[in-house]
Design a protein around this motif. Structure first.
Motif, PDB file in Angstrom:
ATOM      1  N   PHE A   1       0.848  -1.196   0.000  1.00  0.00           N
ATOM      2  CA  PHE A   1       0.000   0.000   0.000  1.00  0.00           C
ATOM      3  C   PHE A   1       0.882   1.245   0.000  1.00  0.00           C
ATOM      4  CE2 PHE A   1      -2.819  -3.147   1.858  1.00  0.00           C
ATOM      5  CZ  PHE A   1      -4.085  -2.800   1.426  1.00  0.00           C
ATOM      6  N   VAL A   2       0.329   2.325  -0.527  1.00  0.00           N
ATOM      7  CA  VAL A   2       0.879   3.654  -0.284  1.00  0.00           C
ATOM      8  C   VAL A   2       0.218   4.176   0.985  1.00  0.00           C
ATOM      9  CG1 VAL A   2       0.842   6.064  -1.041  1.00  0.00           C
ATOM     10  CG2 VAL A   2       1.458   4.274  -2.661  1.00  0.00           C
ATOM     11  N   ARG A   3       1.007   4.722   1.882  1.00  0.00           N
ATOM     12  CA  ARG A   3       0.483   5.269   3.137  1.00  0.00           C
ATOM     13  C   ARG A   3       0.549   6.789   3.088  1.00  0.00           C
ATOM     14  NH1 ARG A   3       2.848   6.541   8.332  1.00  0.00           N
ATOM     15  NH2 ARG A   3       1.323   6.271  10.024  1.00  0.00           N
ATOM     16  N   ALA A   4      -0.603   7.431   3.363  1.00  0.00           N
ATOM     17  CA  ALA A   4      -0.668   8.890   3.363  1.00  0.00           C
ATOM     18  C   ALA A   4      -1.395   9.365   4.607  1.00  0.00           C
ATOM     19  CB  ALA A   4      -1.386   9.392   2.109  1.00  0.00           C
ATOM     20  N   LYS A   5      -1.111  10.595   5.010  1.00  0.00           N
ATOM     21  CA  LYS A   5      -1.744  11.183   6.186  1.00  0.00           C
ATOM     22  C   LYS A   5      -2.499  12.448   5.784  1.00  0.00           C
ATOM     23  CE  LYS A   5       2.020   9.608   9.229  1.00  0.00           C
ATOM     24  NZ  LYS A   5       3.086  10.046  10.170  1.00  0.00           N
ATOM     25  N   THR A   6      -3.612  12.700   6.491  1.00  0.00           N
ATOM     26  CA  THR A   6      -4.364  13.928   6.284  1.00  0.00           C
ATOM     27  C   THR A   6      -4.594  14.614   7.622  1.00  0.00           C
ATOM     28  OG1 THR A   6      -6.448  12.690   6.404  1.00  0.00           O
ATOM     29  CG2 THR A   6      -5.549  13.126   4.209  1.00  0.00           C
ATOM     30  N   HIS A   7      -4.928  15.893   7.548  1.00  0.00           N
ATOM     31  CA  HIS A   7      -5.237  16.665   8.749  1.00  0.00           C
ATOM     32  C   HIS A   7      -6.749  16.810   8.887  1.00  0.00           C
ATOM     33  CE1 HIS A   7      -1.080  17.890   7.701  1.00  0.00           C
ATOM     34  NE2 HIS A   7      -0.914  17.900   9.020  1.00  0.00           N
ATOM     35  N   SER A   8      -7.205  16.859  10.122  1.00  0.00           N
ATOM     36  CA  SER A   8      -8.636  16.974  10.400  1.00  0.00           C
ATOM     37  C   SER A   8      -8.878  18.007  11.493  1.00  0.00           C
ATOM     38  CB  SER A   8      -9.214  15.622  10.860  1.00  0.00           C
ATOM     39  OG  SER A   8      -8.953  14.607   9.918  1.00  0.00           O
TER      40      SER A   8
ATOM     41  N   MET B   1     -11.528  18.041  14.451  1.00  0.00           N
ATOM     42  CA  MET B   1     -12.572  17.269  15.135  1.00  0.00           C
ATOM     43  C   MET B   1     -13.181  16.229  14.190  1.00  0.00           C
ATOM     44  SD  MET B   1     -12.258  18.354  18.127  1.00  0.00           S
ATOM     45  CE  MET B   1     -13.595  17.443  18.871  1.00  0.00           C
ATOM     46  N   HIS B   2     -12.286  15.451  13.577  1.00  0.00           N
ATOM     47  CA  HIS B   2     -12.622  14.345  12.681  1.00  0.00           C
ATOM     48  C   HIS B   2     -13.131  14.799  11.309  1.00  0.00           C
ATOM     49  CE1 HIS B   2     -12.015  11.316  15.801  1.00  0.00           C
ATOM     50  NE2 HIS B   2     -12.735  12.070  16.616  1.00  0.00           N
ATOM     51  N   MET B   3     -13.178  16.083  11.039  1.00  0.00           N
ATOM     52  CA  MET B   3     -13.589  16.578   9.725  1.00  0.00           C
ATOM     53  C   MET B   3     -12.345  16.856   8.892  1.00  0.00           C
ATOM     54  SD  MET B   3     -16.866  16.588   9.600  1.00  0.00           S
ATOM     55  CE  MET B   3     -17.185  17.637   8.194  1.00  0.00           C
ATOM     56  N   PRO B   4     -12.113  16.106   7.801  1.00  0.00           N
ATOM     57  CA  PRO B   4     -10.899  16.282   6.992  1.00  0.00           C
ATOM     58  C   PRO B   4     -10.817  17.689   6.414  1.00  0.00           C
ATOM     59  CG  PRO B   4     -12.084  14.275   6.373  1.00  0.00           C
ATOM     60  CD  PRO B   4     -12.993  15.053   7.257  1.00  0.00           C
ATOM     61  N   VAL B   5      -9.604  18.242   6.390  1.00  0.00           N
ATOM     62  CA  VAL B   5      -9.424  19.583   5.838  1.00  0.00           C
ATOM     63  C   VAL B   5      -8.550  19.583   4.593  1.00  0.00           C
ATOM     64  CG1 VAL B   5      -9.795  20.696   8.072  1.00  0.00           C
ATOM     65  CG2 VAL B   5      -7.479  20.034   7.399  1.00  0.00           C
ATOM     66  N   ASP B   6      -7.798  18.503   4.351  1.00  0.00           N
ATOM     67  CA  ASP B   6      -6.931  18.476   3.170  1.00  0.00           C
ATOM     68  C   ASP B   6      -6.981  17.132   2.441  1.00  0.00           C
ATOM     69  OD1 ASP B   6      -5.656  16.976   5.087  1.00  0.00           O
ATOM     70  OD2 ASP B   6      -3.700  17.949   4.870  1.00  0.00           O
ATOM     71  N   MET B   7      -8.074  16.384   2.614  1.00  0.00           N
ATOM     72  CA  MET B   7      -8.153  15.053   2.007  1.00  0.00           C
ATOM     73  C   MET B   7      -8.132  15.121   0.488  1.00  0.00           C
ATOM     74  SD  MET B   7     -10.990  12.012   2.543  1.00  0.00           S
ATOM     75  CE  MET B   7     -10.449  11.653   4.226  1.00  0.00           C
TER      76      MET B   7
ATOM     77  N   ARG C   1      -6.758  17.306  -1.526  1.00  0.00           N
ATOM     78  CA  ARG C   1      -5.412  17.601  -2.029  1.00  0.00           C
ATOM     79  C   ARG C   1      -4.496  16.388  -1.896  1.00  0.00           C
ATOM     80  NH1 ARG C   1      -0.919  19.054   0.486  1.00  0.00           N
ATOM     81  NH2 ARG C   1      -1.993  19.466   2.460  1.00  0.00           N
ATOM     82  N   VAL C   2      -4.554  15.719  -0.752  1.00  0.00           N
ATOM     83  CA  VAL C   2      -3.687  14.565  -0.523  1.00  0.00           C
ATOM     84  C   VAL C   2      -4.056  13.414  -1.460  1.00  0.00           C
ATOM     85  CG1 VAL C   2      -3.024  12.785   1.140  1.00  0.00           C
ATOM     86  CG2 VAL C   2      -3.181  15.178   1.860  1.00  0.00           C
ATOM     87  N   PHE C   3      -5.353  13.139  -1.587  1.00  0.00           N
ATOM     88  CA  PHE C   3      -5.783  12.040  -2.444  1.00  0.00           C
ATOM     89  C   PHE C   3      -5.428  12.308  -3.909  1.00  0.00           C
ATOM     90  CE2 PHE C   3      -8.902   9.032  -0.274  1.00  0.00           C
ATOM     91  CZ  PHE C   3      -8.318   9.213   0.976  1.00  0.00           C
ATOM     92  N   SER C   4      -5.574  13.547  -4.343  1.00  0.00           N
ATOM     93  CA  SER C   4      -5.225  13.898  -5.727  1.00  0.00           C
ATOM     94  C   SER C   4      -3.742  13.691  -5.985  1.00  0.00           C
ATOM     95  CB  SER C   4      -5.608  15.355  -6.015  1.00  0.00           C
ATOM     96  OG  SER C   4      -7.008  15.525  -5.969  1.00  0.00           O
TER      97      SER C   4
END
Length: 213
Positions: free
Chosen positions: A84-91, A93-99, A101-104
């Motif tokens: 797998f490729v492993r990536a991290k995102t910022h949230s 209170m559990h609401m993603p803020v940069d998903m 951009r990271v997924f793209s």
């Protein structure tokens, strides 16, 4: 036959610990499990690292494919060093803020590396805290410029449909699904098949729960 890898594993471990007249050589437990009769369906062995086919036949939004849930519910995955490729995102209170951009970014790097395969498409996501998320993108080969990892274990699935706000309840449903097998869940992931915009366009928001047993 309903497969129960956790039960087979416990049976093998008991057999290995039983008294013997002579020393027992080391056993490759995972290899032994894969040859066990309980893993035979229709005369063939359940494939290691296999996941259901991801239907890419419908895309009317120019973004997400319309997810076809057939073949994804009540499945059992057996991963052994699956890449797998492993990536991290910022949230927040559990609401993603940069998903997005990271997924793209990851998707572009996967496509550039030729690591995208419809028979090997899944993104496992989980919150590691109220402010961070972890995401594993299944790939067929190494992807430059991205962190690589592997995953091993046995997993069960359940398909949910509804608003993302239900995720907390879905998490508990997955935990109970594992506990019904007599074990505690080791990890719980979700495959969010459709972004909010596309879920609205298609009229369905399918999410696949994947829990390690």
């Amino acid at each position: 036959m309903k497969l129960n890898r956790a039960g087979v594993l416990r049976s093998i471990r008991r057999a290995v610990r039983a008294p013997h007249a002579a020393p027992v050589p080391p056993i490759d437990t995972l290899a032994l499990i894969e040859r066990h009769p309980a893993f035979q369906t229709g005369g063939s062995t359940v494939q290691t690292n296999a996941i259901p086919h991801y239907d890419m036949s419908v895309n009317t939004t120019g973004c997400c494919f319309k997810f076809n849930p057939d073949g994804w519910d009540a499945q059992e995955f057996h991963f052994r060093d699956k890449p797998f490729v492993r990536a991290k995102t910022h949230s927040l209170m559990h609401m993603p803020v940069d998903m997005g951009r990271v997924f793209s970014r990851v998707q572009k790097h996967m496509e550039d590396a030729g690591a995208v395969d419809a028979s090997n498409t899944i993104v496992l996501s989980r919150d590691t805290s109220s402010f961070a998320g972890e995401h594993l993108f299944a790939v067929s080969k190494a992807v430059p410029e991205e962190e690589m990892t592997t995953l091993s274990g046995d997993f069960v699935t359940k398909v949910f449909e509804g608003p993302y706000q239900e995720a907390r309840h879905w998490h508990e449903d997955m935990a109970e699904l594992v506990r019904a097998r007599g074990v505690e869940p080791k990890s719980i992931w979700f495959f969010y098949t459709t972004c909010p915009k596309c879920a609205k366009a298609y009229g369905k928001n399918y999410v696949v729960g994947v829990a390690e047993v």
